[in-house]
Design a protein around this motif. Sequence first.
Motif, PDB file in Angstrom:
ATOM      1  N   MET A  89       0.855  -1.109  -0.144  1.00 26.03           N
ATOM      2  CA  MET A  89       0.077   0.056  -0.146  1.00 26.03           C
ATOM      3  C   MET A  89       0.777   1.195   0.001  1.00 26.03           C
ATOM      4  O   MET A  89       0.547   2.318  -0.619  1.00 26.03           O
ATOM      5  N   THR A  90       2.117   1.062   0.668  1.00 30.91           N
ATOM      6  CA  THR A  90       2.913   2.359   0.614  1.00 30.91           C
ATOM      7  C   THR A  90       3.507   2.628  -0.565  1.00 30.91           C
ATOM      8  O   THR A  90       3.504   3.870  -1.310  1.00 30.91           O
ATOM      9  N   ILE A  91       3.794   1.556  -1.327  1.00 32.04           N
ATOM     10  CA  ILE A  91       4.388   1.600  -2.703  1.00 32.04           C
ATOM     11  C   ILE A  91       3.149   2.211  -3.710  1.00 32.04           C
ATOM     12  O   ILE A  91       3.408   3.039  -4.459  1.00 32.04           O
ATOM     13  N   ALA A  92       2.012   1.695  -3.541  1.00 30.39           N
ATOM     14  CA  ALA A  92       0.590   1.862  -4.224  1.00 30.39           C
ATOM     15  C   ALA A  92       0.662   3.335  -4.361  1.00 30.39           C
ATOM     16  O   ALA A  92       0.435   4.141  -5.230  1.00 30.39           O
ATOM     17  N   TRP A  93       0.742   4.163  -2.951  1.00 31.80           N
ATOM     18  CA  TRP A  93       0.454   5.492  -2.679  1.00 31.80           C
ATOM     19  C   TRP A  93       1.551   6.298  -3.422  1.00 31.80           C
ATOM     20  O   TRP A  93       1.294   7.298  -4.149  1.00 31.80           O
ATOM     21  N   ALA A  94       2.814   5.837  -3.251  1.00 27.49           N
ATOM     22  CA  ALA A  94       3.778   6.501  -3.837  1.00 27.49           C
ATOM     23  C   ALA A  94       3.920   6.531  -5.435  1.00 27.49           C
ATOM     24  O   ALA A  94       4.483   7.520  -6.040  1.00 27.49           O
ATOM     25  N   GLY A  95       3.155   5.450  -5.919  1.00 28.45           N
ATOM     26  CA  GLY A  95       3.425   5.300  -7.375  1.00 28.45           C
ATOM     27  C   GLY A  95       2.176   6.093  -8.124  1.00 28.45           C
ATOM     28  O   GLY A  95       2.356   6.138  -9.545  1.00 28.45           O
ATOM     29  N   GLU A  96       1.344   6.720  -7.393  1.00 28.66           N
ATOM     30  CA  GLU A  96       0.275   7.531  -7.966  1.00 28.66           C
ATOM     31  C   GLU A  96       0.685   8.740  -8.868  1.00 28.66           C
ATOM     32  O   GLU A  96       1.602   9.037  -8.595  1.00 28.66           O
ATOM     33  N   ALA A  97       0.143   8.787 -10.134  1.00 23.13           N
ATOM     34  CA  ALA A  97       0.363   9.803 -10.905  1.00 23.13           C
ATOM     35  C   ALA A  97      -0.312  10.885 -11.119  1.00 23.13           C
ATOM     36  O   ALA A  97      -0.009  12.102 -11.431  1.00 23.13           O
ATOM     37  N   ASN A  98      -1.633  10.735 -10.968  1.00 23.43           N
ATOM     38  CA  ASN A  98      -2.853  11.880 -11.181  1.00 23.43           C
ATOM     39  C   ASN A  98      -3.029  12.711  -9.958  1.00 23.43           C
ATOM     40  O   ASN A  98      -4.058  13.557 -10.132  1.00 23.43           O
ATOM     41  N   CYS A  99      -2.369  12.742  -9.135  1.00 24.24           N
ATOM     42  CA  CYS A  99      -2.402  13.592  -7.947  1.00 24.24           C
ATOM     43  C   CYS A  99      -1.582  14.859  -8.017  1.00 24.24           C
ATOM     44  O   CYS A  99      -0.695  14.974  -8.954  1.00 24.24           O
ATOM     45  N   GLU A 100      -1.860  15.905  -7.177  1.00 17.08           N
ATOM     46  CA  GLU A 100      -1.218  16.738  -7.331  1.00 17.08           C
ATOM     47  C   GLU A 100      -0.503  17.230  -5.864  1.00 17.08           C
ATOM     48  O   GLU A 100      -1.333  17.351  -4.871  1.00 17.08           O
ATOM     49  N   PRO A 101       0.759  17.267  -5.798  1.00 17.68           N
ATOM     50  CA  PRO A 101       1.847  17.143  -7.125  1.00 17.68           C
ATOM     51  C   PRO A 101       1.852  15.477  -7.510  1.00 17.68           C
ATOM     52  O   PRO A 101       1.623  14.880  -6.294  1.00 17.68           O
ATOM     53  N   SER A 102       2.146  15.319  -8.639  1.00 13.98           N
ATOM     54  CA  SER A 102       2.249  13.785  -9.078  1.00 13.98           C
ATOM     55  C   SER A 102       3.435  13.327  -8.007  1.00 13.98           C
ATOM     56  O   SER A 102       4.478  13.941  -7.870  1.00 13.98           O
ATOM     57  N   ARG A 103       3.325  12.159  -7.829  1.00 14.48           N
ATOM     58  CA  ARG A 103       4.515  11.275  -7.059  1.00 14.48           C
ATOM     59  C   ARG A 103       5.207  10.741  -8.040  1.00 14.48           C
ATOM     60  O   ARG A 103       5.826  11.324  -9.005  1.00 14.48           O
ATOM     61  N   LEU A 104       5.609   9.319  -8.002  1.00 14.15           N
ATOM     62  CA  LEU A 104       6.423   8.675  -8.984  1.00 14.15           C
ATOM     63  C   LEU A 104       5.582   8.215 -10.265  1.00 14.15           C
ATOM     64  O   LEU A 104       6.582   8.092 -11.212  1.00 14.15           O
ATOM     65  N   GLY A 105       4.643   8.384 -10.521  1.00 17.61           N
ATOM     66  CA  GLY A 105       3.925   8.394 -11.719  1.00 17.61           C
ATOM     67  C   GLY A 105       3.957   7.002 -12.212  1.00 17.61           C
ATOM     68  O   GLY A 105       3.817   6.683 -13.605  1.00 17.61           O
ATOM     69  N   TRP A 106       3.659   5.940 -11.587  1.00 20.60           N
ATOM     70  CA  TRP A 106       3.933   4.563 -12.232  1.00 20.60           C
ATOM     71  C   TRP A 106       2.505   4.177 -12.818  1.00 20.60           C
ATOM     72  O   TRP A 106       2.365   3.289 -13.413  1.00 20.60           O
ATOM     73  N   TRP A 107       1.402   4.786 -12.025  1.00 20.25           N
ATOM     74  CA  TRP A 107       0.019   4.065 -12.394  1.00 20.25           C
ATOM     75  C   TRP A 107      -0.854   5.284 -12.339  1.00 20.25           C
ATOM     76  O   TRP A 107      -0.463   6.349 -11.708  1.00 20.25           O
ATOM     77  N   ARG A 108      -1.845   5.680 -13.338  1.00 21.24           N
ATOM     78  CA  ARG A 108      -2.697   6.716 -13.358  1.00 21.24           C
ATOM     79  C   ARG A 108      -3.774   6.776 -12.410  1.00 21.24           C
ATOM     80  O   ARG A 108      -4.832   6.726 -12.991  1.00 21.24           O
ATOM     81  N   THR A 109      -3.438   6.993 -11.294  1.00 15.83           N
ATOM     82  CA  THR A 109      -4.505   6.853 -10.305  1.00 15.83           C
ATOM     83  C   THR A 109      -4.422   8.265  -9.495  1.00 15.83           C
ATOM     84  O   THR A 109      -3.277   8.769  -9.241  1.00 15.83           O
ATOM     85  N   ASP A 110      -5.144   8.554  -8.710  1.00 13.68           N
ATOM     86  CA  ASP A 110      -5.511   9.402  -7.635  1.00 13.68           C
ATOM     87  C   ASP A 110      -6.517   9.116  -6.793  1.00 13.68           C
ATOM     88  O   ASP A 110      -7.458   9.698  -6.571  1.00 13.68           O
ATOM     89  N   LEU A 111      -6.008   8.058  -6.055  1.00 15.50           N
ATOM     90  CA  LEU A 111      -7.332   7.249  -5.151  1.00 15.50           C
ATOM     91  C   LEU A 111      -7.241   7.617  -3.703  1.00 15.50           C
ATOM     92  O   LEU A 111      -7.940   6.889  -2.979  1.00 15.50           O
TER      93      LEU A 111
END
Length: 185
Positions: free
Chosen positions: A19-41
């Motif tokens: 879950m930590t990596i899932a959070w860090a990998g999100e791309a559609n958030c502001e500001p974008s994080r690692l950008g590995w998956w196109r989510t902001d959940l």
Amino acid sequence: MSVLAVDLDLLDLILDWQMTIAWAGEANCEPSRLGWWRTDLIDDLGGGDLLARLLPRTKVYAGWESARSAAIATDRRARQRMANPDKLRTIFFWGFDLDEKLHDRLAARKRLSENLKLPIAWEDGFDREAIAKQVSDRCGESKYELVAGGREIRRSDSDQQNLLFLVAALVPFDQNYSMPFYLIA
């Protein structure tokens, strides 16, 4: 280790890192994080608000589980490009039996409304270097071999140590998900 003998601490540790990596990998958030998956959940200003309104009883887990599902899908696509994808073990794929136990453990944690015990902190927002340092501090130095399709680590006899090796191999963070993995016989 026998899948039947997996203890709850190991399952919780795997889930918390996932879950930590899932959070860090999100791309559609502001500001974008690692950008590995196109989510902001997860964030309240993104999909986290909608999920909290739709699923008030399990709101703590709703966004986290959804981001984790996006990470699992990304990991699955990366594994499918490799020879013998079912013989690979990654942060998000531990084989059918252990993945089923992780699914059941996550459901139990949701029912109990247990707090998340995430292994890294980000009180001041996402900072790529600070997160990488926390990963390295908690998991050790990343040791892997770059191969076509990912970063291959040397397997340990301990599932917990394998998890830490896999997480450590994410550092340094790439533009795309680097899929740390090890092979099983």
